[in-house]
Write a protein that holds these residues in place. Structure first.
Motif, PDB file in Angstrom:
ATOM      1  N   GLU A 291      -5.600   3.400   7.357  1.00  0.00           N
ATOM      2  CA  GLU A 291      -7.034   3.113   7.445  1.00  0.00           C
ATOM      3  C   GLU A 291      -7.347   1.622   7.459  1.00  0.00           C
ATOM      4  O   GLU A 291      -8.460   1.236   7.783  1.00  0.00           O
TER       5      GLU A 291
ATOM      6  N   GLY B 199       0.834  -1.208   0.000  1.00  0.00           N
ATOM      7  CA  GLY B 199       0.000   0.000   0.000  1.00  0.00           C
ATOM      8  C   GLY B 199       0.858   1.244   0.000  1.00  0.00           C
ATOM      9  O   GLY B 199       1.617   1.496   0.945  1.00  0.00           O
TER      10      GLY B 199
ATOM     11  N   PRO C  22      -0.617   7.394   2.163  1.00  0.00           N
ATOM     12  CA  PRO C  22       0.105   8.125   3.206  1.00  0.00           C
ATOM     13  C   PRO C  22       0.746   7.208   4.243  1.00  0.00           C
ATOM     14  O   PRO C  22       1.917   7.399   4.610  1.00  0.00           O
ATOM     15  N   ALA C  23       0.013   6.184   4.712  1.00  0.00           N
ATOM     16  CA  ALA C  23       0.549   5.306   5.764  1.00  0.00           C
ATOM     17  C   ALA C  23       1.708   4.471   5.234  1.00  0.00           C
ATOM     18  O   ALA C  23       2.764   4.389   5.862  1.00  0.00           O
TER      19      ALA C  23
ATOM     20  N   ARG D 182      -7.452 -10.549  -5.323  1.00  0.00           N
ATOM     21  CA  ARG D 182      -7.788  -9.769  -6.523  1.00  0.00           C
ATOM     22  C   ARG D 182      -7.760 -10.724  -7.712  1.00  0.00           C
ATOM     23  O   ARG D 182      -7.017 -11.718  -7.667  1.00  0.00           O
TER      24      ARG D 182
ATOM     25  N   GLY E 299      -1.874   6.594  -3.056  1.00  0.00           N
ATOM     26  CA  GLY E 299      -3.072   6.071  -2.391  1.00  0.00           C
ATOM     27  C   GLY E 299      -4.278   6.942  -2.706  1.00  0.00           C
ATOM     28  O   GLY E 299      -4.312   7.646  -3.715  1.00  0.00           O
ATOM     29  N   GLN E 300      -5.261   6.929  -1.827  1.00  0.00           N
ATOM     30  CA  GLN E 300      -6.509   7.657  -2.109  1.00  0.00           C
ATOM     31  C   GLN E 300      -6.358   9.161  -1.874  1.00  0.00           C
ATOM     32  O   GLN E 300      -6.832   9.966  -2.658  1.00  0.00           O
ATOM     33  N   TYR E 301      -5.686   9.539  -0.796  1.00  0.00           N
ATOM     34  CA  TYR E 301      -5.644  10.971  -0.474  1.00  0.00           C
ATOM     35  C   TYR E 301      -4.670  11.724  -1.386  1.00  0.00           C
ATOM     36  O   TYR E 301      -4.975  12.817  -1.872  1.00  0.00           O
TER      37      TYR E 301
ATOM     38  N   ASP F 160       2.326  -1.392  -4.634  1.00  0.00           N
ATOM     39  CA  ASP F 160       0.988  -0.809  -4.772  1.00  0.00           C
ATOM     40  C   ASP F 160       0.406  -1.180  -6.133  1.00  0.00           C
ATOM     41  O   ASP F 160       1.100  -1.170  -7.139  1.00  0.00           O
ATOM     42  N   GLU F 161      -0.891  -1.465  -6.131  1.00  0.00           N
ATOM     43  CA  GLU F 161      -1.514  -1.871  -7.395  1.00  0.00           C
ATOM     44  C   GLU F 161      -1.720  -0.687  -8.344  1.00  0.00           C
ATOM     45  O   GLU F 161      -1.878  -0.886  -9.548  1.00  0.00           O
TER      46      GLU F 161
ATOM     47  N   GLN G  16     -15.489  12.511  -5.681  1.00  0.00           N
ATOM     48  CA  GLN G  16     -14.489  13.360  -5.028  1.00  0.00           C
ATOM     49  C   GLN G  16     -13.201  13.424  -5.845  1.00  0.00           C
ATOM     50  O   GLN G  16     -12.643  14.490  -6.062  1.00  0.00           O
TER      51      GLN G  16
ATOM     52  N   GLY H  40      -8.743   9.224   8.674  1.00  0.00           N
ATOM     53  CA  GLY H  40      -8.246  10.271   7.780  1.00  0.00           C
ATOM     54  C   GLY H  40      -6.763  10.154   7.469  1.00  0.00           C
ATOM     55  O   GLY H  40      -6.030   9.352   8.060  1.00  0.00           O
ATOM     56  N   SER H  41      -6.331  11.019   6.537  1.00  0.00           N
ATOM     57  CA  SER H  41      -4.975  10.895   6.001  1.00  0.00           C
ATOM     58  C   SER H  41      -3.898  11.324   7.005  1.00  0.00           C
ATOM     59  O   SER H  41      -2.789  10.780   7.001  1.00  0.00           O
TER      60      SER H  41
ATOM     61  N   VAL I 253      -0.966  -7.461  -4.787  1.00  0.00           N
ATOM     62  CA  VAL I 253      -0.783  -8.616  -3.895  1.00  0.00           C
ATOM     63  C   VAL I 253      -2.092  -9.401  -3.896  1.00  0.00           C
ATOM     64  O   VAL I 253      -3.138  -8.862  -3.557  1.00  0.00           O
TER      65      VAL I 253
HETATM   66  C1  LIG Z   1     -12.254   5.885  -2.949  1.00  0.00           C
HETATM   67  C2  LIG Z   1     -11.725   6.729  -1.813  1.00  0.00           C
HETATM   68  C3  LIG Z   1     -11.547   8.096  -1.986  1.00  0.00           C
HETATM   69  C4  LIG Z   1     -11.064   8.882  -0.956  1.00  0.00           C
HETATM   70  N1  LIG Z   1     -10.913  10.222  -1.163  1.00  0.00           N
HETATM   71  C5  LIG Z   1     -10.501  11.000  -0.137  1.00  0.00           C
HETATM   72  C6  LIG Z   1     -10.360  12.404  -0.308  1.00  0.00           C
HETATM   73  O1  LIG Z   1     -10.543  12.921  -1.399  1.00  0.00           O
HETATM   74  N2  LIG Z   1     -10.027  13.159   0.771  1.00  0.00           N
HETATM   75  C7  LIG Z   1      -9.779  12.597   1.996  1.00  0.00           C
HETATM   76  O2  LIG Z   1      -9.477  13.313   2.954  1.00  0.00           O
HETATM   77  N3  LIG Z   1      -9.873  11.267   2.179  1.00  0.00           N
HETATM   78  C8  LIG Z   1     -10.238  10.462   1.155  1.00  0.00           C
HETATM   79  N4  LIG Z   1     -10.372   9.134   1.348  1.00  0.00           N
HETATM   80  C9  LIG Z   1      -9.986   8.590   2.651  1.00  0.00           C
HETATM   81  C10 LIG Z   1      -8.484   8.251   2.484  1.00  0.00           C
HETATM   82  O3  LIG Z   1      -8.421   6.941   1.986  1.00  0.00           O
HETATM   83  C11 LIG Z   1      -7.631   8.252   3.700  1.00  0.00           C
HETATM   84  O4  LIG Z   1      -7.840   9.282   4.564  1.00  0.00           O
HETATM   85  C12 LIG Z   1      -6.131   8.063   3.411  1.00  0.00           C
HETATM   86  O5  LIG Z   1      -5.806   8.010   2.061  1.00  0.00           O
HETATM   87  C13 LIG Z   1      -5.749   6.753   4.062  1.00  0.00           C
HETATM   88  O6  LIG Z   1      -4.416   6.471   3.800  1.00  0.00           O
HETATM   89  P1  LIG Z   1      -3.895   4.967   3.807  1.00  0.00           P
HETATM   90  O7  LIG Z   1      -2.439   5.048   3.521  1.00  0.00           O
HETATM   91  O8  LIG Z   1      -4.318   4.282   5.031  1.00  0.00           O
HETATM   92  O9  LIG Z   1      -4.659   4.243   2.604  1.00  0.00           O
HETATM   93  P2  LIG Z   1      -4.810   4.605   1.064  1.00  0.00           P
HETATM   94  O10 LIG Z   1      -4.479   5.990   0.776  1.00  0.00           O
HETATM   95  O11 LIG Z   1      -6.154   4.107   0.672  1.00  0.00           O
HETATM   96  O12 LIG Z   1      -3.712   3.674   0.369  1.00  0.00           O
HETATM   97  C14 LIG Z   1      -3.860   2.277   0.286  1.00  0.00           C
HETATM   98  C15 LIG Z   1      -3.117   1.790  -0.923  1.00  0.00           C
HETATM   99  O13 LIG Z   1      -3.072   0.360  -0.884  1.00  0.00           O
HETATM  100  C16 LIG Z   1      -3.139  -0.124  -2.209  1.00  0.00           C
HETATM  101  N5  LIG Z   1      -3.616  -1.515  -2.147  1.00  0.00           N
HETATM  102  C17 LIG Z   1      -4.734  -1.980  -1.549  1.00  0.00           C
HETATM  103  N6  LIG Z   1      -4.820  -3.319  -1.682  1.00  0.00           N
HETATM  104  C18 LIG Z   1      -3.737  -3.696  -2.394  1.00  0.00           C
HETATM  105  C19 LIG Z   1      -3.269  -4.957  -2.865  1.00  0.00           C
HETATM  106  N7  LIG Z   1      -3.921  -6.110  -2.611  1.00  0.00           N
HETATM  107  N8  LIG Z   1      -2.119  -4.993  -3.601  1.00  0.00           N
HETATM  108  C20 LIG Z   1      -1.416  -3.847  -3.856  1.00  0.00           C
HETATM  109  N9  LIG Z   1      -1.823  -2.616  -3.421  1.00  0.00           N
HETATM  110  C21 LIG Z   1      -2.970  -2.557  -2.699  1.00  0.00           C
HETATM  111  C22 LIG Z   1      -4.112   0.819  -2.895  1.00  0.00           C
HETATM  112  O14 LIG Z   1      -3.878   0.803  -4.286  1.00  0.00           O
HETATM  113  C23 LIG Z   1      -3.789   2.165  -2.244  1.00  0.00           C
HETATM  114  O15 LIG Z   1      -2.914   2.924  -3.030  1.00  0.00           O
HETATM  115  C24 LIG Z   1     -10.792   8.304   0.302  1.00  0.00           C
HETATM  116  C25 LIG Z   1     -10.956   6.925   0.471  1.00  0.00           C
HETATM  117  C26 LIG Z   1     -11.397   6.135  -0.569  1.00  0.00           C
HETATM  118  C27 LIG Z   1     -11.563   4.638  -0.354  1.00  0.00           C
END
Ligand SMILES: Cc1cc2nc3c(=O)[nH]c(=O)nc-3n(C[C@H](O)[C@H](O)[C@H](O)COP(=O)(O)OP(=O)(O)OC[C@H]3O[C@@H](n4cnc5c(N)ncnc54)[C@H](O)[C@@H]3O)c2cc1C
Length: 463
Positions: free
Chosen positions: A301, A10, A13-14, A438, A40-42, A33-34, A134, A307-308, A81
């Motif tokens: 998350e 993944g 941010p995390a 997947r 990621g999402q943020y 990351d896929e 969004q 949140g991010s 993965v």
């Molecule tokens: C669709 C969506 C849109 C969002 N938009 C916003 C926004 O605009 N503003 C906001 O404040 N918050 C948004 N959020 C909330 C946001 O996800 C979080 O606050 C923040 O991005 C979490 O960070 P993270 O690193 O935990 O996860 P993420 O940022 O979600 O990163 C997780 C990563 O893991 C990767 N991944 C997952 N499964 C696999 C796998 N099996 N193999 C390889 N890679 C994998 C994904 O491709 C992704 O890049 C959104 C959430 C989602 C689900």
């Protein structure tokens, strides 16, 4: 084959923060990351053509990704993965196909997925999720529609509606299942988070100015369409105590918050517990992201929705645990990350208390959903088919899956699980996490030298 000290799954941010801090501590790190770019999402990066026109979206994400690369992290983007066994991650990418990545320690930072709850017509092309709307608005600067209804529940609806308005769409109604907008004890406690209140006011202001109708305690019951065009959205009170009414719109954006994505952790055997508020699974971790399986960690998350900023802080905390466990030295957590994680989680808990639990919402919506409502979009299974499935016991969700194929398509139940569990009166614990997480092309499995060498074990080969 290289065995890395750490594999981070993944690149949000995390995951980026965890990869950066572990690499800076001298460990060999691979980040998978896929998506084709980190973020990621943020920090979802803009496409190059949009970047050329609008500039960088959330530039701190590009900075972080640059630091990750500069720290010597091996970055495998476009790599999914799809299975895991102890210290081996089975991945797939183009053109490499299926291969294995081995690491002494694995950090799962796979984020969250959106929670959808079905209603008649939710599969119409003009009905989209909050995350999609969004991204389109804030990243690409495009409003998803001209007259939009934003509906569902949770704190994400307001930023989505604000982003659509800023991108030039008109949000005609914001329909929230709960009653978060008002003055009560929880709202007063939010005065302790002035930065969040300023953000809230910034998001509310464009909606007030453009005359968005705010409807609380209500949900979408269906849509009226003409071919591929959406004409109106039918809304009624969640408790069913009032007559439904229609709002003319060309697009419906609907979402019921987020679900932590724990499928990989479950596959690895990490203990998960049911969160009763949302009737969903969360992974059981200590304050630094250690799971019940030695060598497996979780951050962001994947461990809960906050949140991010919380995700980034948790990436730094999990890295501290990984470095301590790998070196045998005492854990030294960055104090700023500890404070940030604590503060963001406190606000997330406060915010959560303002909205109805997703478990209760799912039960109410599924109880009143007509039989013809499509439940599983991958397999085309309806609510009526699941109700009628002779599963022996109303709680035997696995039998209902086998009989109706609900939850057995490419998304592996990621999107229909909340509705399926609500219909069968059970928790997602009863839905096993299965290989492949997947979809993997059979041709790639067959072509993999790992198959002939016997490296793909029985479990993975059965997939
Ligand atoms: C669709 C969506 C849109 C969002 N938009 C916003 C926004 O605009 N503003 C906001 O404040 N918050 C948004 N959020 C909330 C946001 O996800 C979080 O606050 C923040 O991005 C979490 O960070 P993270 O690193 O935990 O996860 P993420 O940022 O979600 O990163 C997780 C990563 O893991 C990767 N991944 C997952 N499964 C696999 C796998 N099996 N193999 C390889 N890679 C994998 C994904 O491709 C992704 O890049 C959104 C959430 C989602 C689900």
């Amino acid at each position: 084959m290289t065995t890395y000290d750490v594999a981070v799954v993944g690149g949000g941010p995390a995951g980026m923060e965890a990869a950066l801090a572990t690499a800076r501590a001298g460990l060999s790190v691979v980040l998978i990351d896929e998506h084709h770019e980190l973020g990621g999402q943020y920090f979802h990066p803009r496409a190059a053509s949009v970047r050329a026109r609008l500039g960088e979206h959330r530039p701190e994400g590009r900075v972080l990704a640059g630091q990750v690369v500069a720290a010597g992290v091996e970055v495998l983007t476009g790599t999914t993965v799809w299975a895991a066994e102890s210290s081996t991650l089975w991945v797939r990418s183009d053109p490499a196909g299926v291969h294995a990545v081995r690491a002494e320690r694995v950090v799962v930072a796979t984020g969250a997925t959106e929670r959808s709850l079905p209603f008649p017509g939710w599969q119409h092309p003009s009905v989209v999720s909050g995350g999609f709307a969004q991204h389109l608005a804030s990243s690409d600067g495009v409003a998803v529609g001209a007259r939009v209804v934003v509906a569902g529940s949770g704190p994400f609806l307001l930023p989505v509606a604000a982003a659509i308005t800023r991108a030039g769409g008109r949000v005609v109604a914001l329909v929230e299942a709960g009653h978060p907008y008002g003055v009560g004890a929880a709202q007063i406690r939010s005065l302790r988070h002035p930065g969040k209140l300023v953000q809230f006011a910034r998001e509310l202001w464009p909606l007030l100015r453009s005359g968005t109708r705010l409807v609380q305690g209500s949900v979408v019951r269906g849509v009226q369409t003409s071919g591929s065009e959406l004409q109106s959205v039918e809304i009624s009170a969640l408790d069913g105590n009032s007559s439904p009414f229609r709002v003319a719109a060309d697009t419906l954006v609907v979402g019921y918050g987020f679900r932590a994505q724990v499928d990989l952790l479950r596959l690895a055997g990490a203990r998960c517990v049911v969160d009763e508020h949302d009737n969903d699974l969360t992974v059981d971790v200590d304050a630094y992201g250690r799971t019940s399986v030695p060598g497996w960690y979780a951050a962001g998350e994947t461990t809960g929705i906050a949140g991010s900023l919380a995700a980034r802080a948790e990436g730094a905390l999990v890295a501290a645990a990984v470095v301590a466990d790998a070196s045998g030295r005492a854990l030294s957590a960055p104090p700023a990350a500890v404070r940030r994680a604590r503060r963001e989680h406190a606000f997330a808990a406060l915010s959560r208390s303002l909205y109805p639990g997703a478990g209760e919402l799912a039960r109410k919506l599924m109880d009143s959903a007509p039989d013809e409502t499509q439940l599983c979009r991958c397999e085309g299974t309806t609510v009526g088919q699941v109700r009628a499935a002779d599963a022996g016991s109303s709680a035997d969700v696995s039998a209902a899956k086998t009989l109706t194929r609900a939850g057995m398509g490419p998304c592996q139940g990621r999107y229909c699980a909340p509705a399926l569990c609500a219909l069968r009166g059970t928790t997602p614990e009863s839905l096993a996490s299965r290989v492949p997480l997947r979809p993997v092309p059979v041709a790639d499995l067959v072509a993999s030298p790992l198959l002939s060498s016997g490296e793909l074990t029985d479990t993975v080969q059965e997939a």
